[in-house]
Design a protein around this motif. Structure first.
Motif, PDB file in Angstrom:
ATOM      1  N   UNK A  70       0.822  -1.194   0.000  1.00  0.00           N
ATOM      2  CA  UNK A  70       0.000   0.000   0.000  1.00  0.00           C
ATOM      3  C   UNK A  70       0.862   1.252   0.000  1.00  0.00           C
ATOM      4  N   UNK A  71       0.252   2.306  -0.516  1.00  0.00           N
ATOM      5  CA  UNK A  71       0.833   3.644  -0.448  1.00  0.00           C
ATOM      6  C   UNK A  71       0.016   4.442   0.566  1.00  0.00           C
ATOM      7  N   UNK A  72       0.696   5.208   1.390  1.00  0.00           N
ATOM      8  CA  UNK A  72       0.023   5.970   2.436  1.00  0.00           C
ATOM      9  C   UNK A  72       0.266   7.456   2.217  1.00  0.00           C
ATOM     10  N   UNK A  81      -4.272   8.205   4.853  1.00  0.00           N
ATOM     11  CA  UNK A  81      -5.177   7.491   3.959  1.00  0.00           C
ATOM     12  C   UNK A  81      -4.413   6.495   3.090  1.00  0.00           C
ATOM     13  N   UNK A  82      -5.002   5.325   2.933  1.00  0.00           N
ATOM     14  CA  UNK A  82      -4.469   4.307   2.029  1.00  0.00           C
ATOM     15  C   UNK A  82      -4.858   4.672   0.605  1.00  0.00           C
ATOM     16  N   UNK A  83      -3.885   4.753  -0.286  1.00  0.00           N
ATOM     17  CA  UNK A  83      -4.119   5.153  -1.672  1.00  0.00           C
ATOM     18  C   UNK A  83      -4.060   3.937  -2.590  1.00  0.00           C
ATOM     19  N   UNK A 116     -13.871   7.385  -2.430  1.00  0.00           N
ATOM     20  CA  UNK A 116     -13.550   7.078  -1.035  1.00  0.00           C
ATOM     21  C   UNK A 116     -14.367   5.866  -0.604  1.00  0.00           C
ATOM     22  N   UNK A 117     -13.863   5.165   0.388  1.00  0.00           N
ATOM     23  CA  UNK A 117     -14.617   4.027   0.927  1.00  0.00           C
ATOM     24  C   UNK A 117     -15.752   4.528   1.808  1.00  0.00           C
ATOM     25  N   UNK A 130      -9.486   5.162   3.193  1.00  0.00           N
ATOM     26  CA  UNK A 130      -8.995   4.648   1.913  1.00  0.00           C
ATOM     27  C   UNK A 130      -9.563   5.475   0.770  1.00  0.00           C
ATOM     28  N   UNK A 131      -8.696   5.762  -0.215  1.00  0.00           N
ATOM     29  CA  UNK A 131      -9.121   6.487  -1.413  1.00  0.00           C
ATOM     30  C   UNK A 131      -8.678   5.715  -2.647  1.00  0.00           C
ATOM     31  N   UNK A 132      -9.400   5.908  -3.751  1.00  0.00           N
ATOM     32  CA  UNK A 132      -9.082   5.275  -5.033  1.00  0.00           C
ATOM     33  C   UNK A 132      -8.795   6.374  -6.048  1.00  0.00           C
ATOM     34  N   UNK A 133      -7.584   6.347  -6.635  1.00  0.00           N
ATOM     35  CA  UNK A 133      -7.169   7.330  -7.637  1.00  0.00           C
ATOM     36  C   UNK A 133      -7.089   6.670  -9.019  1.00  0.00           C
TER      37      UNK A 133
END
Length: 885
Positions: free
Chosen positions: A575-577, A596-598, A634-635, A687-690
């Motif tokens: 994971x990237x933080x 946040x987990x990216x 976002x979750x 957690x976010x999704x890019x």
């Protein structure tokens, strides 16, 4: 020296017993013959002459015994005599000996195998110079704080290493993906580790432009370079960067992980702000300086915290690393696994107690048949202590035989155990059967023999001489043995109840864990890691074009229904933080910053993984365009945490080192990213999704796009076929890109449950063995009771008792013992299972259903074990039974 020489001389005589005894007999016979000849010359008849000679000599055997006491070592010699006699007795009773030895082998073997784990993880010194001076910090730090500590610490020599770094080895026939570790330049010297070939890193070789070096593991050197003795000084291509090989480590060096193939210098570049201060969290190790205690190091670490925060590129929370501590490296490496090991060791200890009780019961039953033999020995002058010593010698010899067989079983079982334990089990590579394990097994066998042999030996030595010689048995002694046997069986059932309840709780916990909603669909999903060199992605747009072509080509494969890519799979530990600012969630100066987990994904990721879109819209290919607005998903739990009761669509998030905000365009379902019990690690907040593209680059705090992505494919064909097709497609695009970790998504989930599954499996094995041994113990006691009550049963049947009544009589006796044992076991389990509450998920340590089920199971097993003796009693002929004595 004279005394020592005399002692060894006498010890030698003990081992030369047979010729010495022959010499002694011949010498005494010659003396006796001289006395007989003297008496014959005096005119005595031959019989009287011999009698008078024997009286004058004092008896042949008495004379021999006096000689032995003067010339030998009486205690040692007697011990050898007892051992030889015990061996003969055990050899004459192969059935009893086999059952006892096998029972003990199960208990001792299980204890030896688990102790081998304890020894390797907790007791065996670390393979470093003066390991007692090595410490670890309980918190992880980015590179910047590490540099501050290394430069300013007065009590410790501080080092750092990445947990895991992967590299592409290219310039060879087939590109290879290798596991490596990035370490500070002083890492090897502080650990006290030396190379087999070449040298370790030198001071300053972790600075930009000076870090193009690599050290190989012994296994990689042999596997990939065929043990080339001239490898030092040669260069190899790792991630497209030429690195000079400066050393090869010894074959037994595998730190920080058994999977480590190579080590490279840690890249410390303050100019990359996000990487230097915001990500790449690493474990920090250190060696205490001479004369410094660990308490002094703890005080200094607390004093360094304000200096670390002051050096930061942005304002950090005042409580950052507030709870960080310093602990000895051996404890730091083992961590929570220590408690699990001690629980397992306690469980096999209980199993050994059941085995001891079983063998003690066998000895008690057997002692009744040996009453006349013991009475004869007692009548010939053997004292009680002498009898106890003889019987205890038999017990210890039995235990030593069981220990030897158990050791062989432990070696085989340990190999299976190491293969089934999770690969990340701390210090698993150090687990072997060494001299400490052998000593433990020997001491355990001797102690076991003393424990299970004490009560039977003490009871057998108290027999009534008159009754035993007259009738061949002592009824009072038999009644005492029967009471003791029943007590032991109650104890066996109680201990078995504790083990079976523990196993039941763990199995139920594992069942709940396995049925946990992971938030994504696991069926028909195959994954594959694609890892271009990072330098390949340094040219703007190259990586995006590569992955775009790759996804399009893979999508055309007949067996692929859909495909997407992500920078890290759920449960993969990748994971990237990003420390972030969140709109409508103001952070006071010095307060905690949202972490946040990216997840960087292609637009199809949610669809392929089956992650539901709850609000708003998903990501599209247009979101990855360089000119597009920066958007994110976002979750659900993240939205609820930061915008409770508000519409999260249109809200904004940004990394702390950026100026531009990302707009939230959708809310997706929660996913178990960290483990089957947690969505994200404890120290993360959401957690976010890019979208994969140029905007995600800034989110990572690097100057180039993320090179490594994992493909997720919805497919209908076999893993082998897809793997071959994928490698062909990737090689057509770039022959230097490895394809690795081809695995089903269900496989990732299964690996996430490997730790709880292995623990539950071990407890189930212990519980099955405990049930089996308990059943054998109950069967033996009831059988012995039936044999003791044969005449009573015959009288009952002669007076009109029906067979069903006899059956109920015997089964009722067993039920009483089982009920008492179960009651004690349930009470003990209520206390003991609380110690393993950290191993449970979704079930309490006092789960009523588990306790009730185990109680019923134990009663059924106990009654089943008593059925055969009861059936034998029911079919007894009254006429024969009345003649039984």
């Amino acid at each position: 020296m004279r005394r020592l020489g005399a002692w060894f001389s006498r010890l030698g005589e003990v081992f030369r017993k047979r010729p010495r005894e022959q010499e002694l007999s011949a010498e005494i016979e010659s003396h006796l013959q001289l006395h007989i000849d003297d008496n014959l010359r005096r005119g005595m008849p031959e019989a009287q002459a011999r009698r008078e000679a024997l009286m004058k000599l004092g008896g042949v055997e008495q004379t021999k015994e006096n000689y032995r006491e003067r010339r030998g070592l009486p205690l040692l010699e007697t011990l050898f005599q007892d051992a030889r006699y015990a061996a003969r007795v055990l050899r004459k009773n192969p059935g009893f000996t086999s059952i006892a030895v096998l029972t003990l082998a199960l208990g001792i073997g299980a204890n030896t195998a688990i102790f081998s784990l304890v020894n390797g993880a907790l007791l065996r010194p670390l393979p470093f110079a003066n390991p007692g001076r090595l410490v670890g910090m309980t918190s992880y730090y980015p590179k910047g704080p590490f540099v501050v500590m290394r430069e300013r610490s007065q009590t410790m020599e501080v080092v750092a290493n990445s947990d895991s770094t992967e590299f592409n080895l290219t310039g060879v026939d087939v590109p290879v993906r290798l596991n490596g570790s990035s370490v500070s330049a002083n890492w090897f010297s502080v650990l006290g580790a030396r190379t087999d070939l070449g040298r370790t890193f030198q001071s300053g070789e972790d600075q930009p432009g000076k870090d193009a070096f690599v050290i190989l593991s012994y296994s990689l050197w042999q596997r990939q370079f065929r043990g080339d003795p001239n490898i030092v000084g040669h260069s190899i291509l790792l991630d497209g960067v030429s690195r000079e090989v400066v050393g090869v480590m010894p074959f037994d060096f595998h730190f920080p992980s058994p999977k480590t193939d190579l080590w490279v210098p840690l890249h410390l570049e303050p100019g990359k702000t996000g990487d230097y201060w915001g990500s790449s969290y690493m474990p920090i190790l250190a060696r205490l300086r001479p004369g410094v205690t660990i308490d002094q190091a703890r005080v200094e670490l607390a004093s360094l915290r304000p200096q670390i925060l002051a050096a930061y590129a942005w304002r950090m929370p005042d409580d950052s690393w507030k709870d960080s501590d310093v602990t000895f490296l051996q404890q730091w490496l083992v961590g929570d696994f220590r408690a699990k090991l001690l629980i397992l060791l306690g469980a096999v200890g209980l199993l050994l107690l059941i085995a001891c009780a079983n063998v003690a019961n066998l000895l008690l039953a057997r002692s009744a048949a040996r009453n006349k033999e013991i009475a004869v020995r007692k009548a010939l002058g053997a004292g009680r202590l002498r009898l106890i010593r003889q019987l205890m010698t038999e017990s210890v010899l039995l235990a030593m035989l069981g220990g030897g067989l158990g050791l062989g079983a432990a070696v085989y079982g340990l190999a299976i155990l190491k293969a089934t334990l999770p690969a990340d089990t701390p210090r698993l590579a150090d687990v072997t059967v060494d001299s400490r394990v052998l000593l433990f097994t020997a001491l355990l066998a001797i102690s076991t023999g003393l424990i299970f042999g004490a009560m039977p030996a003490s009871g057998a030595s108290k027999i009534d001489l008159t009754k035993s010689l007259r009738t061949g048995g002592d009824k009072d002694e038999s009644r005492g043995n029967n009471r003791l046997s029943r007590t032991l069986v109650v104890g066996e059932v109680a201990v078995a109840a504790v083990l079976v309840i523990a196993a039941g709780l763990l199995v139920k916990s594992l069942s709940k864990l396995s049925s946990t909603n992971t938030g994504f669909n696991q069926e028909y999903i195959l994954t594959a890691r694609i890892t271009p060199n990072q330098s390949f992605c340094s040219v703007a747009g190259r990586c995006q074009a590569f992955y775009g072509d790759l996804l399009n080509r893979v999508r055309t494969l007949p067996s692929v229904k859909d495909v997407a890519a992500v920078n890290g799979l759920p449960l993969s530990g990748i994971w990237e933080t990003i420390p972030s600012d969140v709109e409508a969630h103001d952070v006071a100066p010095g307060a905690h910053v949202p972490m946040l987990l990216e997840r960087i994904v292609t637009p199809e990721y949610l669809r392929v993984m089956g992650i539901p879109l709850l609000e708003g819209r998903g990501l599209t290919s247009a979101d990855a365009a360089p000119t597009a607005q920066r958007v994110t998903l976002v979750s659900q739990s993240t939205a609820q945490r930061y915008w409770p009761g508000r519409d999260p669509i249109g809200m904004h998030i940004k990394p702390r080192w950026m100026n531009e905000w990302w707009t939230v365009v959708g809310v997706v379902g929660d996913v178990k990213e960290n483990s089957l019990t947690r969505n994200v690690p404890e120290w993360m907040d959401g957690e976010v999704y890019m979208p994969y593209g140029p905007h995600a680059v800034q989110g990572r705090g690097n100057e180039s796009a993320p090179a490594e992505l994992t493909l997720v494919l919805r497919t209908s064909t076999s893993q082998v076929q897809i793997g071959s097709e994928l490698q062909t497609v990737v090689a057509a695009l770039n022959s230097d890109v490895p394809v690795s970790q081809i695995q089903t998504l269900r496989g990732w989930v299964s690996e996430a449950a490997a730790g709880p599954r292995s623990t539950a499996s071990l407890f189930v094995i212990f519980a099955v063995l405990a049930l089996a041994l308990g059943a054998v113990g109950i069967y033996g006691v009831i059988s012995y009771s039936v044999s003791q009550r044969t005449r009573e049963i015959g009288i009952r049947m002669a007076l009109g008792a029906r067979r069903e009544e006899v059956l109920l009589l015997i089964v009722g006796q067993c039920a009483q013992l089982a009920l008492l044992g179960v009651a004690i076991g349930l009470a003990g389990a209520l206390f003991l299972t609380r110690l393993m509450s950290t191993l449970l998920y979704g079930v309490g340590a006092a789960d009523p259903a588990t306790y009730a089920g185990v109680a019923i199971l134990l009663l059924v097993v106990a009654l089943a074990a008593s059925y055969l003796p009861a059936r034998r009693a029911m079919r007894m002929d009254p006429a024969i039974a009345l003649r039984h004595e």
